[in-house]
Design a protein around this motif. Structure first.
Motif, PDB file in Angstrom:
ATOM      1  N   LYS A   1       0.846  -1.157   0.121  1.00 27.21           N
ATOM      2  CA  LYS A   1      -0.153   0.099  -0.077  1.00 27.21           C
ATOM      3  C   LYS A   1       0.871   1.011   0.070  1.00 27.21           C
ATOM      4  O   LYS A   1       0.700   2.130  -0.766  1.00 27.21           O
ATOM      5  CB  LYS A   1      -1.055  -0.051   1.104  1.00 27.21           C
ATOM      6  N   VAL A   2       2.113   1.251   0.781  1.00 27.64           N
ATOM      7  CA  VAL A   2       2.735   2.502   0.720  1.00 27.64           C
ATOM      8  C   VAL A   2       3.613   2.706  -0.196  1.00 27.64           C
ATOM      9  O   VAL A   2       3.615   3.814  -0.837  1.00 27.64           O
ATOM     10  CB  VAL A   2       4.029   2.233   2.125  1.00 27.64           C
ATOM     11  N   GLN A   3       3.880   1.637  -1.174  1.00 28.78           N
ATOM     12  CA  GLN A   3       4.620   1.946  -2.372  1.00 28.78           C
ATOM     13  C   GLN A   3       3.639   2.152  -3.285  1.00 28.78           C
ATOM     14  O   GLN A   3       3.865   3.219  -4.246  1.00 28.78           O
ATOM     15  CB  GLN A   3       5.109   0.450  -2.931  1.00 28.78           C
ATOM     16  N   GLN A   4       2.398   1.874  -3.405  1.00 32.21           N
ATOM     17  CA  GLN A   4       1.437   2.368  -4.274  1.00 32.21           C
ATOM     18  C   GLN A   4       1.059   3.810  -4.175  1.00 32.21           C
ATOM     19  O   GLN A   4       0.899   4.576  -5.047  1.00 32.21           O
ATOM     20  CB  GLN A   4       0.140   1.564  -4.084  1.00 32.21           C
ATOM     21  N   SER A   5       1.010   4.073  -2.878  1.00 32.16           N
ATOM     22  CA  SER A   5       0.584   5.349  -2.424  1.00 32.16           C
ATOM     23  C   SER A   5       1.561   6.480  -2.715  1.00 32.16           C
ATOM     24  O   SER A   5       1.486   7.564  -3.258  1.00 32.16           O
ATOM     25  CB  SER A   5       0.263   5.629  -0.785  1.00 32.16           C
ATOM     26  N   CYS A   6       3.023   5.990  -2.727  1.00 35.13           N
ATOM     27  CA  CYS A   6       4.390   6.801  -3.012  1.00 35.13           C
ATOM     28  C   CYS A   6       4.094   7.007  -4.472  1.00 35.13           C
ATOM     29  O   CYS A   6       4.319   8.188  -5.026  1.00 35.13           O
ATOM     30  CB  CYS A   6       5.332   6.270  -2.509  1.00 35.13           C
ATOM     31  N   GLN A   7       3.776   6.117  -5.246  1.00 35.13           N
ATOM     32  CA  GLN A   7       3.847   6.084  -6.762  1.00 35.13           C
ATOM     33  C   GLN A   7       2.725   7.286  -7.247  1.00 35.13           C
ATOM     34  O   GLN A   7       2.967   8.119  -8.134  1.00 35.13           O
ATOM     35  CB  GLN A   7       3.773   4.717  -7.227  1.00 35.13           C
ATOM     36  N   THR A   8       1.601   7.026  -6.232  1.00 35.76           N
ATOM     37  CA  THR A   8       0.494   7.794  -6.938  1.00 35.76           C
ATOM     38  C   THR A   8       0.675   9.277  -6.631  1.00 35.76           C
ATOM     39  O   THR A   8       0.605  10.281  -7.606  1.00 35.76           O
ATOM     40  CB  THR A   8      -0.846   7.608  -5.968  1.00 35.76           C
ATOM     41  N   GLU A   9       1.434   9.555  -5.650  1.00 33.62           N
ATOM     42  CA  GLU A   9       1.871  10.824  -5.191  1.00 33.62           C
ATOM     43  C   GLU A   9       2.921  11.657  -6.127  1.00 33.62           C
ATOM     44  O   GLU A   9       2.957  12.646  -6.547  1.00 33.62           O
ATOM     45  CB  GLU A   9       2.295  10.966  -3.742  1.00 33.62           C
ATOM     46  N   LEU A  10       3.847  10.509  -6.522  1.00 32.51           N
ATOM     47  CA  LEU A  10       4.811  11.103  -7.348  1.00 32.51           C
ATOM     48  C   LEU A  10       4.191  11.111  -8.646  1.00 32.51           C
ATOM     49  O   LEU A  10       4.851  12.343  -9.281  1.00 32.51           O
ATOM     50  CB  LEU A  10       6.104   9.854  -7.559  1.00 32.51           C
ATOM     51  N   LYS A  11       3.399  10.417  -9.239  1.00 37.72           N
ATOM     52  CA  LYS A  11       2.898  10.686 -10.658  1.00 37.72           C
ATOM     53  C   LYS A  11       1.946  11.947 -10.467  1.00 37.72           C
ATOM     54  O   LYS A  11       2.057  12.798 -11.647  1.00 37.72           O
ATOM     55  CB  LYS A  11       1.957   9.435 -10.971  1.00 37.72           C
TER      56      LYS A  11
ATOM     57  N   SER B   1      14.491  11.920 -16.516  1.00 39.44           N
ATOM     58  CA  SER B   1      15.313  10.954 -16.331  1.00 39.44           C
ATOM     59  C   SER B   1      16.484  11.198 -15.073  1.00 39.44           C
ATOM     60  O   SER B   1      16.522  10.257 -14.278  1.00 39.44           O
ATOM     61  CB  SER B   1      16.273  10.750 -17.476  1.00 39.44           C
ATOM     62  N   ASP B   2      16.669  12.445 -15.060  1.00 35.56           N
ATOM     63  CA  ASP B   2      18.010  12.833 -14.026  1.00 35.56           C
ATOM     64  C   ASP B   2      17.396  13.216 -12.469  1.00 35.56           C
ATOM     65  O   ASP B   2      18.079  13.138 -11.520  1.00 35.56           O
ATOM     66  CB  ASP B   2      18.719  14.030 -14.276  1.00 35.56           C
ATOM     67  N   CYS B   3      16.061  13.644 -12.445  1.00 35.69           N
ATOM     68  CA  CYS B   3      15.501  14.134 -11.152  1.00 35.69           C
ATOM     69  C   CYS B   3      14.315  13.097 -10.724  1.00 35.69           C
ATOM     70  O   CYS B   3      14.453  12.461  -9.683  1.00 35.69           O
ATOM     71  CB  CYS B   3      15.032  15.431 -11.382  1.00 35.69           C
ATOM     72  N   ILE B   4      13.183  12.991 -11.616  1.00 38.80           N
ATOM     73  CA  ILE B   4      12.172  12.230 -11.129  1.00 38.80           C
ATOM     74  C   ILE B   4      12.253  10.735 -11.143  1.00 38.80           C
ATOM     75  O   ILE B   4      11.912  10.063  -9.815  1.00 38.80           O
ATOM     76  CB  ILE B   4      11.097  12.465 -12.163  1.00 38.80           C
ATOM     77  N   ASP B   5      12.805  10.324 -11.987  1.00 34.38           N
ATOM     78  CA  ASP B   5      13.368   8.793 -11.927  1.00 34.38           C
ATOM     79  C   ASP B   5      14.347   8.369 -10.872  1.00 34.38           C
ATOM     80  O   ASP B   5      14.115   7.417 -10.292  1.00 34.38           O
ATOM     81  CB  ASP B   5      13.717   8.152 -13.478  1.00 34.38           C
ATOM     82  N   ASP B   6      15.420   9.189 -10.739  1.00 38.33           N
ATOM     83  CA  ASP B   6      16.346   8.928  -9.639  1.00 38.33           C
ATOM     84  C   ASP B   6      15.713   9.328  -8.277  1.00 38.33           C
ATOM     85  O   ASP B   6      15.871   8.478  -7.449  1.00 38.33           O
ATOM     86  CB  ASP B   6      17.566   9.968  -9.615  1.00 38.33           C
ATOM     87  N   PHE B   7      14.919   9.949  -8.107  1.00 36.64           N
ATOM     88  CA  PHE B   7      14.127  10.429  -7.046  1.00 36.64           C
ATOM     89  C   PHE B   7      13.185   9.036  -6.635  1.00 36.64           C
ATOM     90  O   PHE B   7      13.080   8.627  -5.586  1.00 36.64           O
ATOM     91  CB  PHE B   7      13.347  11.223  -6.898  1.00 36.64           C
ATOM     92  N   ALA B   8      12.414   8.585  -7.844  1.00 36.78           N
ATOM     93  CA  ALA B   8      11.573   7.414  -7.456  1.00 36.78           C
ATOM     94  C   ALA B   8      12.352   6.026  -7.051  1.00 36.78           C
ATOM     95  O   ALA B   8      12.052   5.329  -6.022  1.00 36.78           O
ATOM     96  CB  ALA B   8      11.045   7.297  -8.567  1.00 36.78           C
TER      97      ALA B   8
END
Length: 653
Positions: A410-420, A571-578
């Motif tokens: 659930k936490v991983q899904q929530s983090c991905q939702t917020e990031l997207k 690539s350099d900011c969002i993907d690295d953060f994720a």
């Protein structure tokens, strides 16, 4: 179960170092200032005509590589070819926008540099690519070969023999001047014409804790210092220190220093940047004299100005009513009659920021994680103690594991939702910013048909300012939202432990994770196609081109740059953060699931006896419980002391 986590914490402590970067204009005196900060006169070559062209990192009191005190890394073949074949990113953008002639000119300049380099190195050129040179010791003469640009007209000159192909230089020394391991980076000037070096310099700022922006007193914020503003815009205010060097070259330092201070803060205000950052005025020459007693080599004119400035400041020396001012404020600068070199103020400010903004927070974080390891070990040993027979129910533990696994998902899904969601807002904002910029510039070009096109100049820094503002909002709000998710996760994992252990004193406490922060947007700090292409457009205008043709080229330029920036941010900011956030969350849940599974093992008689044997049986368990309790008390006291020291340092600063 805690062994790997303890080893990880030890490794983290041993590898911790404060990263201090000195950036600024070419020939602003960064290298001489670096020598003064390090406390070793003439360690880095600073009095040669060719300037530093390679990021040089001086590692102070850090772990050294085996058998080496100096390591020089060279560009890879691919990095070299990407510049030569395409003229780099800017050459590619020029081609896409229809500036073929300019792209060819850029490639020709780089090819000329390549030919000079290959002539100088001969057969060694290909052998150096992607490799490194290591040495047990080093000297200024040796360093000149690797980090200073040589005479381009003299292929036999020793200076700069390898500098064109050297990517980074790492030197390792010990010094009792620094209580915390520190890495001081001397960088090429931000107005270095070699854009690959600009990229390397900016990449070195990715993990910088403190950034000292070095200006020349005679040329503070000239047109070439736009790059400095890009850097300032990407950093947090507490990371920034300005050092105005070479005040010994001013005609009247006492009168000119307030004028320069006001001018710099005015520029910052105009650019909507913080104006209350510390600005220290000084002279690396005076700093060397103060540190190393080099009076014999001091310039007489420089020494006369030092005497005059000291005399002018004496009137403040006996003013006991003056309130204390923070280092770097103009009130502090004008009120001090000592340390006119600024060196010791700079050292003290770096030390204070190292403690308050880096050392204490890092120590607090490691202490918190150590407390959690101790509390989980106490819980495990408590369950292993056969004299109390308080082992948890196997069914309850199995259910708790399933519960924690569900929370993990659930936490991983929530983090991905917020990031997207945050990513959509950021990328949309960046696209809108470029679109609005293009609309504004087209309107400026067509508003007054009678005005000459040569009067037009795109306001690129306003564009960059708005792009930075969009990213700043993203990087500030996303960690807060992710942090709220992680706090809730810790509470749910705590609930699972409480049910299983049924421990009224809650000996085991789950500390919430701290969210990581998105990386600095280096792509917004470096020279971009539009920076150079705008000059191409300006050169194009005297040819009496049609407005429609100019607008078409401008559209292509802006579109190409927007696509480039969007791709690099992704690539350099969002993907690295994720990726980093996923790793942090996965590690957190894996540790706790492993801990719960260890409790299951204790339900099996054979496993229980094996655990008792490994732990030293009943008496050993009791001894370890007592020892861990003492460690827990010590860590709690340490956490309290860190918090008190942090507040005390904050008030003093």
């Amino acid at each position: 179960m805690a062994h790997d986590r303890v080893v990880s914490l030890i490794d983290e402590l041993e590898s911790f170092a404060i990263h201090v970067s000195l950036i600024g204009q070419v020939k602003a005196g960064k290298t001489a200032l670096t020598n003064a900060l390090i406390g070793k006169p003439n360690m880095l070559p600073s009095d040669v005509n060719p300037w530093t062209s390679v990021v040089t990192s001086v590692h102070i009191n850090t772990t050294k590589p085996a058998g080496a005190n100096a390591v020089f890394n060279f560009f890879t073949t691919q990095e070299w070819l990407s510049m030569v074949e395409a003229g780099g990113t800017l050459g590619e953008a020029a081609n896409r926008a229809g500036f073929a002639a300019e792209a060819n000119q850029m490639r020709n300049q780089i090819r000329e540099m390549q030919q000079r380099t290959e002539q100088r190195l001969g057969r060694n050129f290909n052998l150096l690519m992607g490799g490194q040179h290591t040495f047990m010791g080093f000297s200024p003469t040796m360093l000149q070969k690797y980090v200073c640009l040589g005479d381009e007209t003299d292929a036999s000159a020793p200076e700069g023999r390898y500098a064109d192909v050297t990517k980074t230089a790492d030197l390792y020394i010990d010094s009792d001047r620094y209580r915390v391991p520190t890495i001081i980076q001397d960088t090429p000037g931000v107005n270095d014409p070699f854009l690959m070096r600009e990229t390397v310099t900016l990449n070195s700022l990715g993990n910088t804790d403190i950034c000292v922006l070095v200006l020349s007193a005679q040329q503070s914020f000239s047109t070439v210092d736009v790059g400095l503003l890009r850097v300032v815009r990407s950093l947090k205010k507490q990371q920034i220190i300005f050092f105005v060097n070479r005040i010994d070259e001013l005609s009247n330092p006492n009168e000119q220093i307030p004028e320069i201070d006001a001018y710099i803060r005015g520029i910052l205000a105009d650019q909507e940047l913080p104006t209350d950052v510390p600005i220290i005025f000084g002279s690396a020459v005076w700093g060397e004299i103060a540190s190393f007693g080099m009076n014999a080599t001091g310039n007489p004119v420089s020494m006369d100005k030092l005497d005059a400035l000291a005399a002018a400041r004496k009137q403040y020396a006996n003013d006991k009513s003056t309130e204390p001012h923070p280092i770097g404020s103009i009130a502090y600068t004008l009120a001090k009659a000592q340390d006119l070199s600024g060196l010791f103020d700079l050292r003290n400010l770096i030390a204070a920021k190292s403690r308050m903004d880096n050392g204490f927070p890092k120590l607090a974080n490691i202490t918190q994680r150590a407390r959690e390891i101790v509390s989980s070990s106490l819980a495990f040993l408590d369950q292993s103690d056969v004299t109390e027979l308080r082992r948890a129910d196997e069914v309850g533990i199995t259910g708790a594991i399933a519960r924690v696994e569900a929370v993990h998902e659930k936490v991983q899904q929530s983090c991905q939702t917020e990031l997207k969601a945050a990513t959509r807002v950021l990328l949309s904002s960046i696209s809108d910013t470029y679109s609005n910029f293009l609309d504004h510039e087209e309107e400026a070009l067509t508003a007054e048909t009678g005005a000459p096109l040569t009067d037009w100049k795109p306001n690129i820094e306003v564009l960059r300012r708005r792009l930075m503002a969009s990213y700043a909002k993203f990087s500030e709000t996303l960690p807060i939202k992710i942090g709220e998710i992680l706090i809730g996760a810790a509470q749910e994992v705590q609930g699972a432990y409480d049910e299983v252990l049924n421990n009224p004193v809650k000996i085991f406490h789950v500390e919430p994770l701290q969210s990581n922060c998105p990386p600095k947007p280096l792509c917004l700090m470096k020279t971009l196609p539009l920076d150079i292409s705008s000059s191409w457009l300006s050169n194009w205008m005297p040819k009496k081109v049609k407005l429609t043709s100019l607008l078409r080229k401008l559209n292509k330029l802006v579109e190409a740059e927007a696509m480039l920036v969007l791709a690099e941010i992704q690539s350099d900011c969002i993907d690295d953060f994720a990726a980093e956030n996923t790793m942090i969350v996965d590690g957190f849940f894996e540790d706790h699931i492993r801990g719960l599974k260890n409790l299951v093992l204790l339900r099996d008689k054979g496993q229980h006896e094996h655990a008792l044997d490994a732990l030293g049986m009943e008496n050993g368990i009791k001894v370890r419980l007592e020892t861990l309790s003492e460690i827990s008390d010590g860590l709690n006291a340490l956490a309290t002391r860190i918090d008190a020291d942090l507040h005390e340092t904050a008030e003093a600063t």
